[in-house]
Scaffold this active site. Structure first.
Site, mmCIF file in Angstrom:
data_model
loop_
_atom_site.group_PDB
_atom_site.id
_atom_site.type_symbol
_atom_site.label_atom_id
_atom_site.label_comp_id
_atom_site.label_asym_id
_atom_site.label_seq_id
_atom_site.Cartn_x
_atom_site.Cartn_y
_atom_site.Cartn_z
ATOM 1 C CG ASP A 118 2.361 1.637 -5.080
ATOM 2 O OD1 ASP A 118 3.215 1.917 -5.938
ATOM 3 O OD2 ASP A 118 2.308 0.527 -4.511
ATOM 4 C CE LYS A 150 -0.352 -1.946 -3.254
ATOM 5 N NZ LYS A 150 0.486 -0.835 -2.721
ATOM 6 C CE LYS A 186 2.879 -3.429 -4.127
ATOM 7 N NZ LYS A 186 3.439 -2.070 -3.876
#
Length: 331
Positions: free
Chosen positions: A168, A231, A267
């Site tokens: 991430d 995300k 996400k």
């Protein structure tokens, strides 16, 4: 969605995805600059969803089990230890009490991944060995992304060497705020290359991007540069995942798929702590992108406290009574 349908949809984790991986494409600034965001229309659409979407009883239980399978169970605290991470990984393997899962016909349910800082990757990998649950590492100077560029790239490489199957990353918000779209594209391409076979989730930190239009453009550029997921947030910003931001990002994903044929995952992270919120996000994904995006190789929640509330709701479904929060601790 019934429990049978929830099981049939499978529990594919991201590294074992059956989809062709998004390879990225050349930067198309004409496409990027055409991206617009009508805030009033977006907010009306987002506000309508919780009011008109209601899932009850067995169907609700199935949707909540699906939500569990899409959770990146996360600990990103300064006082993390190997012991805490091991307990979190045990919860990832058995997210809901065995008797409740048996009553629901959902034995074997696990979360989507465990997300930790780089130093905790090796303990997490060891604790999850044989489970099939991947470890995700936050990287690139998380959460601000302001460390020197070569160190951010090296951090990715070290996390991959330590066994992280997902990375991430955080983008440099200044590239978005100053309109340096080439800089953002080049940065994301370098991060994608450093990840190698590990899948990369691009954290936009949408609460710091200023406008929904910036969110739309940053989403497109990260996908053009090869992001496997986009995300919302690090969870450390003052504003994290919201429905309006999610709608903008999801429609960018749909536009990218329509033009390229490659599916990119989504996400939302930060501030999603209630089961009812998870149901709203799942409904949004289903309506905007379809059932394919309800699997955990295409959708994740960045959360930890969410799991406890879902487990309470599932116990109510089975027993007819709510239990105390302490009965559903993370470890």
């Amino acid at each position: 969605m019934t429990t049978t349908e929830a099981t049939a949809l499978g529990t594919h984790h991201l590294p074992q995805t059956i989809e062709p991986r998004n390879p990225g494409m050349a930067l198309d600034l004409d496409w990027v600059m055409q991206a617009r965001a009508n805030r009033s229309a977006i907010e009306r659409r987002a506000a309508s969803l919780p009011a008109r979407r209601s899932v009850k009883k067995d169907n609700q239980a199935a949707w909540l089990c699906r939500a569990i399978s899409c959770i990146d169970l996360t600990t990103l605290a300064g006082d993390d230890t190997a012991g805490r991470v091991a307990r979190l990984c045990a919860k990832a393997r058995q997210p809901v009490r065995a008797d409740l899962l048996a009553a629901l016909g959902m034995e074997g349910l696990t979360v989507g991944a465990v997300c930790v800082y780089h130093d905790m990757v090796e303990p997490a990998v060891a604790a999850l060995q044989g489970s099939g649950i991947p470890v995700a590492a936050v990287s690139t100077g998380f959460p601000a992304g302001l460390s020197p560029f070569h160190l951010r790239v090296a951090e990715i490489e070290e996390s991959v060497k330590a066994g992280a199957a997902e990375i991430d990353i955080v983008i440099s918000r200044r590239h978005v705020l100053t309109g340096n779209w080439q800089g953002l594209y080049d940065e994301m391409r370098a991060f994608r290359a450093a990840c190698g076979d590990a899948h990369v989730k691009a954290i936009l930190a949408t609460g710091e991007l200023g406008t929904l239009q910036n969110v739309a453009r940053a989403s497109l550029i990260c996908m053009m540069a090869g992001a496997d997921f986009i995300k919302t947030s690090t969870g450390k910003e003052s504003v994290n995942a919201t429905l309006p931001v999610s709608l903008v990002m999801i429609r960018a994903i749909r536009d990218y798929y329509d033009r390229t044929g490659y599916r990119v995952g989504y996400k939302p992270a930060g501030g999603i702590s209630k089961a009812k919120d998870a149901l709203v996000y799942l409904s949004l994904m289903k309506e905007e992108l379809g059932d394919r995006w309800l699997r955990n190789d295409m959708f994740r929640f960045g959360a930890s406290s969410l799991l406890g509330d879902i487990e309470r709701q599932l116990e109510h479904q089975v027993t007819g009574a709510y239990s105390a929060n302490w009965r559903h601790a993370m470890g």
